[in-house]
Motif scaffolding. Sequence first.
Motif, short mmCIF file in Angstrom:
data_model
loop_
_atom_site.label_atom_id
_atom_site.label_comp_id
_atom_site.label_asym_id
_atom_site.label_seq_id
_atom_site.Cartn_x
_atom_site.Cartn_y
_atom_site.Cartn_z
N THR A 133 -27.41 -6.57 19.60
CA THR A 133 -28.07 -5.29 19.82
C THR A 133 -29.36 -5.47 20.62
OG1 THR A 133 -27.19 -4.47 17.72
CG2 THR A 133 -29.01 -3.24 18.70
N PHE A 134 -30.14 -6.48 20.26
CA PHE A 134 -31.40 -6.76 20.97
C PHE A 134 -31.13 -7.12 22.42
CE2 PHE A 134 -35.16 -9.77 21.53
CZ PHE A 134 -36.04 -8.74 21.81
N SER A 135 -30.11 -7.94 22.66
CA SER A 135 -29.78 -8.36 24.03
C SER A 135 -29.43 -7.16 24.91
CB SER A 135 -28.61 -9.35 24.01
OG SER A 135 -28.93 -10.50 23.27
N CYS A 136 -28.60 -6.27 24.39
CA CYS A 136 -28.20 -5.08 25.17
C CYS A 136 -29.39 -4.18 25.45
CB CYS A 136 -27.12 -4.32 24.42
SG CYS A 136 -25.53 -5.19 24.31
N CYS A 137 -30.30 -4.06 24.49
CA CYS A 137 -31.50 -3.24 24.70
C CYS A 137 -32.37 -3.79 25.82
CB CYS A 137 -32.30 -3.16 23.41
SG CYS A 137 -31.57 -2.14 22.12
N VAL A 138 -32.54 -5.10 25.86
CA VAL A 138 -33.38 -5.71 26.89
C VAL A 138 -32.78 -5.50 28.27
CG1 VAL A 138 -34.34 -7.89 27.73
CG2 VAL A 138 -34.32 -7.41 25.28
N VAL A 139 -31.47 -5.66 28.38
CA VAL A 139 -30.79 -5.41 29.67
C VAL A 139 -31.00 -3.96 30.08
CG1 VAL A 139 -28.57 -5.29 30.84
CG2 VAL A 139 -29.08 -7.23 29.36
N GLY A 140 -30.83 -3.03 29.15
CA GLY A 140 -31.02 -1.62 29.45
C GLY A 140 -32.43 -1.30 29.90
#
Length: 534
Positions: A133-140
Amino acid sequence: MEVKASQHVEEIPRAEPSARLLRGQEIDVIAAAESTQTEHDLDFKTAIKLYPKAVGWSFFFSLGVIMLSFDPQLLGNLYATPAFQKAFGYEFNGSYIISAPWQTALSMGNPIGQVFGALFAGLPMEWYGRKKTFSCCVVGTGCLIFIQFFARSLSVLLVGELIGGLVLGMYVVIAPAYASEVCPLALRGMLTSYVNLCFVIGQLLANGVTAGTSQRNDHWAYSIPFALQWFWVIIILPGMAFAPESPWWLARKGRLEEAEISLRRLAASSVDVKATLAQLVKTDCLEQELEAGSTYTDVFRSVNWRRTEIAIGVYAIQVLCGVYMINYGTYFFQLAGLPTGQAFNMGVGFLAVGFLGTVLSWVLLRHIGRRAIYNSGLTVLAILQLLVGILDCIPGYESKKGVIWAQSSLLVIWNFIYDLTVGPVAYVIFCECSATRVRSKTIAVATAAQAILGIIMTVAIPYMINPDQADLRGKVGFFFGGLATLSLVWSFLRVPETSGRTYEELNIMFQRNVPTRDFGTYDLTSEGEDQSAI
């Protein structure tokens, strides 16, 4: 009615005497009890030596909060930046300002994002884990910064703030949840309160950057601050490949081998991670026995409601006592009569003392209870806000620079006290009060509730302090001082002492409905329960 262990525990044939079957899960209750006792015996310095990697990864996951806090603080400062005022504002009494309606609309992005982003965060965090979840947020976030960077109109900037805020709102749920699940009891206060330090760091960086670019007369005065948000994306993404998942989440999913591997990655080789895993599983099984559940609906059920109320209350009080004035600190100092350069410098100093306050709060958390720190801090904050309001009522205020500086200094002291007490301790309390199975969702609900109050303040503050509106200046201290006083009454009656208690012990105390003021001294064996069998 108290749940008796004998109703759900049976011996496993041909197993060791310490092995018990609870909710279909084999648990070494003796190892779990030993792990609990070890946590109680572990002091802060030893914990740092045994869990340095847990500290490091907790800090790493909290970097997202820096991005979250940088954005609204940046906007508040840009309202006082001449180049931004000229490019996006209109002329009023010989100078340019951003209208109150547009200030309100732009500042809405972050709190609106926290409402929807926080509530949404609880779902992927439960389905896919904290790490993914954290990884996807950073990409976004990295993608959405482009909208802010290339914006040349208020409408485009508004779109960037609204969409970006949806992703930013997820970080404040991920960081405290992860921190509370990777550290031992001795480090729980420091690592969960570190989230508040990240808020201060983000605000301090925003103030420092805009102080350095505010004198430029081109679009780089505001484009450079927007671009610097990519720095954190570049730092975080490569590290995610090596980050361990939360062992609590893995254990709840039944992935015990992976949970043990994660525990080994977070602790020194001398730590008995098998015993720690037994404690995790035992705590999770106890919550199943208490039917704590794991959905958003369960957050509001009677078994969890008291805990949810506390989480919402301590977090919402951050807004009610006046923290949103920090985002307008530089602008407020400018309106109070300080020159632009001094106003920006005061804004940087404003947050520097907040940084110091949060670091010093770690010392208080080691020696003083959460309840005492929170309530005493809230008392001082209410008094300081009222003093700011009283100073603003002095006749001939505009011509008395000493009064203006005194008022500004009181706000600096207010920020120090806030970041010493209410600011960091709120994160500790709502992480400790929430049941582990619904922790991410409880934090999400508390964040959304706080953000709704933030939206109200975002609408109200520009109208209260803008010179073309109510022009209240420091008189807003009466408003926030009154709210802080009411909040203190609630806090005294409802916020319990949670320091020195494991999550299993807190589960038992909430299940027994221990009175608020008895939490700190409550004897868990007072009802004759054999805790090793729970």
